[in-house]
Scaffold this active site. Structure first.
Site, PDB file in Angstrom:
ATOM      1  N   THR A 170      33.957  50.067  49.341  1.00 36.86           N
ATOM      2  CA  THR A 170      33.479  51.314  48.713  1.00 36.86           C
ATOM      3  C   THR A 170      32.833  52.269  49.717  1.00 36.86           C
ATOM      4  O   THR A 170      33.070  53.473  49.686  1.00 36.86           O
ATOM      5  CB  THR A 170      32.454  50.970  47.596  1.00 36.86           C
TER       6      THR A 170
ATOM      7  N   GLY B 192      38.421  41.064  46.619  1.00 34.33           N
ATOM      8  CA  GLY B 192      37.576  41.989  45.861  1.00 34.33           C
ATOM      9  C   GLY B 192      38.247  42.323  44.536  1.00 34.33           C
ATOM     10  O   GLY B 192      39.472  42.361  44.442  1.00 34.33           O
TER      11      GLY B 192
ATOM     12  N   ASP C 151      22.875  42.077  43.760  1.00 34.63           N
ATOM     13  CA  ASP C 151      24.286  41.692  43.752  1.00 34.63           C
ATOM     14  C   ASP C 151      24.999  42.118  45.032  1.00 34.63           C
ATOM     15  O   ASP C 151      25.232  43.300  45.245  1.00 34.63           O
ATOM     16  CB  ASP C 151      24.961  42.331  42.525  1.00 34.63           C
TER      17      ASP C 151
ATOM     18  N   CYS D 184      34.047  44.283  49.885  1.00 28.65           N
ATOM     19  CA  CYS D 184      33.936  45.610  49.282  1.00 28.65           C
ATOM     20  C   CYS D 184      34.236  46.667  50.334  1.00 28.65           C
ATOM     21  O   CYS D 184      33.772  46.567  51.467  1.00 28.65           O
ATOM     22  CB  CYS D 184      32.508  45.746  48.785  1.00 28.65           C
TER      23      CYS D 184
HETATM   24  P1  5GP Z   1      29.260  39.152  48.158  1.00 25.48           P
HETATM   25  O1  5GP Z   1      28.324  38.108  47.630  1.00 25.48           O
HETATM   26  O2  5GP Z   1      30.644  38.631  48.334  1.00 25.48           O
HETATM   27  O3  5GP Z   1      28.733  39.861  49.348  1.00 25.48           O
HETATM   28  O4  5GP Z   1      29.327  40.279  47.014  1.00 25.48           O
HETATM   29  C1  5GP Z   1      29.764  40.016  45.708  1.00 25.48           C
HETATM   30  C2  5GP Z   1      29.753  41.296  44.926  1.00 25.48           C
HETATM   31  O5  5GP Z   1      30.659  42.261  45.487  1.00 25.48           O
HETATM   32  C3  5GP Z   1      30.259  41.176  43.488  1.00 25.48           C
HETATM   33  O6  5GP Z   1      29.331  40.590  42.625  1.00 25.48           O
HETATM   34  C4  5GP Z   1      30.581  42.618  43.148  1.00 25.48           C
HETATM   35  O7  5GP Z   1      29.451  43.343  42.757  1.00 25.48           O
HETATM   36  C5  5GP Z   1      31.055  43.175  44.475  1.00 25.48           C
HETATM   37  N1  5GP Z   1      32.536  43.289  44.514  1.00 25.48           N
HETATM   38  C6  5GP Z   1      33.452  42.362  44.215  1.00 25.48           C
HETATM   39  N2  5GP Z   1      34.702  42.822  44.390  1.00 25.48           N
HETATM   40  C7  5GP Z   1      34.572  44.093  44.812  1.00 25.48           C
HETATM   41  C8  5GP Z   1      35.493  45.121  45.152  1.00 25.48           C
HETATM   42  O8  5GP Z   1      36.710  44.946  45.154  1.00 25.48           O
HETATM   43  N3  5GP Z   1      34.958  46.317  45.497  1.00 25.48           N
HETATM   44  C9  5GP Z   1      33.614  46.546  45.498  1.00 25.48           C
HETATM   45  N4  5GP Z   1      33.167  47.752  45.799  1.00 25.48           N
HETATM   46  N5  5GP Z   1      32.710  45.582  45.235  1.00 25.48           N
HETATM   47  C10 5GP Z   1      33.187  44.391  44.879  1.00 25.48           C
END
Ligand code: 5GP
Length: 372
Positions: free
Chosen positions: A195, A293, A226, A193
């Site tokens: 953001t 992402g 999440d 992410c």
């Molecule tokens: P991880 O477990 O990989 O740290 O986080 C997974 C979460 O990242 C997902 O469930 C979703 O909420 C968030 N996420 C997935 N793709 C993206 C993206 O392209 N941008 C953003 N801001 N959040 C993402």
């Protein structure tokens, strides 16, 4: 005037569990599941509370096949077309395998811009045995989201509805009172992410979980933490902070059951051998799997036919060393949580927050031999 909240905001790496006197003698005595009851959804489910993210890479049918054996949940990504006979049949077949009257561990997903009529038709179809919906948008604060939750709840009073993402208690309660059973917590902690970099918006995940869990439980709702988990200890900390469910992307990526291109790379090692009188580096083959992402440029191109001009990429693309079956990963996570439970004296998953005291720390790992 601009306000600054200067109370300390914490992430998983900022705390450690305080061990406590325990009545458990071994981790085999720790029950890493609990019975879930919901505010609106009338059925109970028994689960370990772990969810595969509804990303195109991790929210797959293959992931669902394996995770449900561990009573873990898969949120299928929204690009599955269930008017396709093969996908539709999978749901019926999977339902036959389940003992309960529904596909207990499977959610389907939607955003706000997707085909509403099609979704409602699917959820009304008596032969489509999924009664769990994840409504997922990046910014859970927009009023259209709460309106949509109300509309879905009115139409489907017995659906299990999870909705997000937000990071504050007020909005958690707003979404639950609008009709959500579970609110998804996390803005910016995800492994792919961007953001926080692009918008400057976000909140350290542990503090977000603490506040939102408290707000949700006050109105009989649940939360799903999440994003941001990097290891089993982080998953345990999310439960410790009060999360009912923990959603994982990166930790489940790179596995056989995840989608994403396989990449083979030949790299040079530090070792040298003699070849035709010359010392040459030993080569090694490494296998990676792509993980991206859902707001990345790649995802926009793959699944949305390109990037809309008013949007900027809020996600990145990474290559993860190939991990084999996700069974190894889930077993390691469950083993880790069981061990946490033994240290803090929690007999089942529901008791973890009751048994949790965190130490705030400024260093949790000894990295003398590098990161592992
Ligand atoms: P991880 O477990 O990989 O740290 O986080 C997974 C979460 O990242 C997902 O469930 C979703 O909420 C968030 N996420 C997935 N793709 C993206 C993206 O392209 N941008 C953003 N801001 N959040 C993402």
């Amino acid at each position: 005037m601009t306000q600054i909240r200067d109370s300390i905001e914490l992430d998983f790496c900022d705390v450690l569990f305080r061990p406590k006197r325990t009545t458990l003698n071994s981790r085999s005595e720790a029950n890493v599941t609990r019975r879930y009851k919901f505010k609106y959804y009338p059925q109970n489910i028994i689960s370990c509370g772990i969810m595969a993210a509804n990303m195109a890479t991790t929210g797959t049918l293959a992931m669902n096949d394996v995770l449900q054996k561990y009573q873990a949940i898969t949120c299928l990504h929204k690009h599955y077309d269930f008017s396709d006979a093969e996908n539709y049949r999978y749901i019926a077949r999977n339902y036959d395998k389940q003992e309960s009257a529904h596909n207990s561990y499977t959610f389907i997903s939607t955003g706000l811009r997707d085909d509403k009529e099609h979704l409602f038709k699917l959820l009304s179809d008596k032969n489509f045995k999924i009664d769990k919906l994840c409504i997922d948008i990046a910014n859970g604060y927009i009023p259209k989201l709460a309106d949509f939750v109300k509309e879905v709840r009115n139409k489907f009073p017995e659906l299990l509805i999870m909705v997000g993402n937000i990071v504050t208690g007020d909005m958690t309660q707003d979404l639950i009172l609008s009709g959500a059973d579970i609110v998804k917590v996390g803005i910016g902690p995800g492994s792919v992410c961007t953001t926080r970099k692009l918008t400057g918006v976000g909140r350290p995940q542990l503090s977000a979980i603490l506040e939102c869990a408290d707000a949700a439980h006050g109105v009989n709702g649940s939360i799903c933490a999440d994003g941001g988990c990097t290891c089993a200890g982080d998953v345990a900390k999310a439960f410790g902070a009060g999360a009912d469910f923990v959603m994982l992307g990166g930790m489940l990526a790179g596995t056989d059951e995840s989608a994403g291109e396989m990449i083979e790379r030949i790299t040079q090692t530090d070792e040298r051998i003699e070849e035709d009188g010359e010392m040459v580096p030993v080569l090694k083959k490494e296998i990676f799997k792509q993980f991206y992402g859902m707001s990345s440029k790649l995802a926009q191109e793959k699944h949305f036919g390109g990037m809309a001009c008013y949007r900027a990429s809020e996600g990145k693309v990474v290559e993860i060393p190939y991990k084999g079956s996700v069974e190894n990963v889930i077993q390691e996570i469950l083993g880790g949580i069981r061990s946490t439970m033994t240290y803090i004296g929690a007999r089942d998953l529901k008791n973890i927050p009751k048994c949790t005291t965190f130490y705030r720390v400024n260093r949790q790992l000894n990295e003398i031999f590098g990161k592992s």
